[in-house]
Design a protein around this motif. Sequence first.
Motif, PDB file in Angstrom:
ATOM      1  N   ILE A 112       0.816  -1.500   0.004  1.00 49.92           N
ATOM      2  CA  ILE A 112       0.087  -0.134   0.107  1.00 49.92           C
ATOM      3  C   ILE A 112       0.479   1.601   0.051  1.00 49.92           C
ATOM      4  CG2 ILE A 112      -0.389   0.712   2.704  1.00 49.92           C
ATOM      5  CD1 ILE A 112      -3.058   0.318  -0.245  1.00 49.92           C
ATOM      6  N   GLY A 113       1.989   1.137   0.709  1.00 51.22           N
ATOM      7  CA  GLY A 113       3.136   2.302   0.616  1.00 51.22           C
ATOM      8  C   GLY A 113       3.629   2.635  -0.899  1.00 51.22           C
ATOM      9  N   GLN A 114       4.151   1.634  -1.476  1.00 48.85           N
ATOM     10  CA  GLN A 114       4.296   1.414  -3.294  1.00 48.85           C
ATOM     11  C   GLN A 114       3.201   2.452  -3.849  1.00 48.85           C
ATOM     12  OE1 GLN A 114       5.689  -2.134  -3.550  1.00 48.85           O
ATOM     13  NE2 GLN A 114       8.195  -1.678  -2.782  1.00 48.85           N
ATOM     14  N   ILE A 115       2.195   2.008  -3.912  1.00 47.18           N
ATOM     15  CA  ILE A 115       0.950   2.411  -4.450  1.00 47.18           C
ATOM     16  C   ILE A 115       0.691   3.683  -3.927  1.00 47.18           C
ATOM     17  CG2 ILE A 115      -1.860   1.953  -4.768  1.00 47.18           C
ATOM     18  CD1 ILE A 115      -1.173  -1.356  -3.869  1.00 47.18           C
ATOM     19  N   ASN A 116       0.851   4.172  -2.691  1.00 52.21           N
ATOM     20  CA  ASN A 116       0.266   5.274  -2.609  1.00 52.21           C
ATOM     21  C   ASN A 116       1.723   6.669  -3.379  1.00 52.21           C
ATOM     22  OD1 ASN A 116      -0.797   7.779  -0.835  1.00 52.21           O
ATOM     23  ND2 ASN A 116       0.934   7.694   0.197  1.00 52.21           N
ATOM     24  N   MET A 122       0.378  -0.727  -9.911  1.00 52.22           N
ATOM     25  CA  MET A 122       0.994  -1.027 -11.432  1.00 52.22           C
ATOM     26  C   MET A 122       1.093  -3.093 -11.124  1.00 52.22           C
ATOM     27  SD  MET A 122       2.321   1.224 -12.876  1.00 52.22           S
ATOM     28  CE  MET A 122       2.660   0.354 -13.829  1.00 52.22           C
ATOM     29  N   GLY A 123       1.500  -3.771 -11.309  1.00 51.66           N
ATOM     30  CA  GLY A 123       1.482  -5.187 -11.623  1.00 51.66           C
ATOM     31  C   GLY A 123       2.244  -5.722 -10.212  1.00 51.66           C
ATOM     32  N   GLN A 124       3.115  -5.215 -10.126  1.00 47.88           N
ATOM     33  CA  GLN A 124       4.324  -6.225  -8.781  1.00 47.88           C
ATOM     34  C   GLN A 124       3.766  -5.913  -7.335  1.00 47.88           C
ATOM     35  OE1 GLN A 124       7.851  -3.739  -8.084  1.00 47.88           O
ATOM     36  NE2 GLN A 124       8.537  -4.831  -6.116  1.00 47.88           N
ATOM     37  N   GLN A 128       1.750  -8.517  -5.195  1.00 53.78           N
ATOM     38  CA  GLN A 128       2.085  -8.712  -3.291  1.00 53.78           C
ATOM     39  C   GLN A 128       0.946  -8.884  -2.633  1.00 53.78           C
ATOM     40  OE1 GLN A 128       4.102  -4.884  -3.078  1.00 53.78           O
ATOM     41  NE2 GLN A 128       6.008  -5.617  -3.654  1.00 53.78           N
ATOM     42  N   LEU A 129      -0.084  -7.533  -3.303  1.00 48.42           N
ATOM     43  CA  LEU A 129      -1.382  -7.929  -2.512  1.00 48.42           C
ATOM     44  C   LEU A 129      -1.647  -9.481  -2.431  1.00 48.42           C
ATOM     45  CD1 LEU A 129      -2.955  -4.465  -2.672  1.00 48.42           C
ATOM     46  CD2 LEU A 129      -2.143  -5.400  -1.143  1.00 48.42           C
ATOM     47  N   SER A 156      -1.293  -2.741 -15.430  1.00 44.32           N
ATOM     48  CA  SER A 156      -0.492  -2.456 -16.126  1.00 44.32           C
ATOM     49  C   SER A 156       0.483  -1.773 -17.158  1.00 44.32           C
ATOM     50  CB  SER A 156      -0.042  -3.807 -17.037  1.00 44.32           C
ATOM     51  OG  SER A 156       0.069  -5.062 -16.983  1.00 44.32           O
ATOM     52  N   ALA A 157      -1.067  -1.106 -17.159  1.00 42.81           N
ATOM     53  CA  ALA A 157      -1.268   0.013 -17.926  1.00 42.81           C
ATOM     54  C   ALA A 157      -0.921   1.682 -16.908  1.00 42.81           C
ATOM     55  CB  ALA A 157      -2.336   0.168 -19.283  1.00 42.81           C
ATOM     56  N   GLY A 158      -1.135   0.903 -15.780  1.00 40.22           N
ATOM     57  CA  GLY A 158      -1.156   2.281 -14.454  1.00 40.22           C
ATOM     58  C   GLY A 158      -2.320   3.274 -14.706  1.00 40.22           C
TER      59      GLY A 158
END
Length: 205
Positions: A112-116, A122-124, A128-129, A156-158
């Motif tokens: 959630i931190g990386q997403i924020n 994104m796909g990674q 992870q989730l 993948s396309a953001g």
Amino acid sequence: TLSSFGRKWGIFVTAPIVAAGIGAIKAAGEFEQMKIALSTMLGSEDQAISLLKKIEDFSKKTPFQFTELTTTTKQLLAYGFSAENVMGVIKSLGDVAAGVGKDKLPQLVLAIGQINAKGQLMGQELRQLQETGFPILDMLAEHFGKTKEEIYKMSSAGEISSEVVVQLFKQATSEGGKFFDLMSATSQTTLGQFSNLQDAVGFLA
């Protein structure tokens, strides 16, 4: 030691009580260390103390200990969450972790931190989730009215914003959601109660 003190005065001191006493000393030091760290991050000692008090109260009512929650708070702040919103995010992550496994909290925080920080899923982070056991793919498919394959392409396309992901976490942990108030239920277990006892003893001062 506390054990030898107990024997000397005829007091039966159990291992949990000894551990709690040690925990009290550690907690005081950890509180001071986190106050310094958060004061630096937030630019205000008063704001840091206010946030730490909220974490302290929160830890006494959940199966998570103060040290776990302060570490989580620091990480989320570093990822761009505000001091005003961070406790709500922790509540959602904690309820999910109580459902999928308490040990999954760090992985949930990282995702959630990386997403924020990126502002999008994104796909990674999607993988992870999924690995934590949180049904993010199913929830996204339902939210957008898309197939799982289409959700993969969108990520993948953001094309999936961080706001949507946070919203789905809140939805899953709100009344009627699969993970609603699971921390409260977990805190009533034997291990949860002992965790709460350690926090309560640690902050008697």
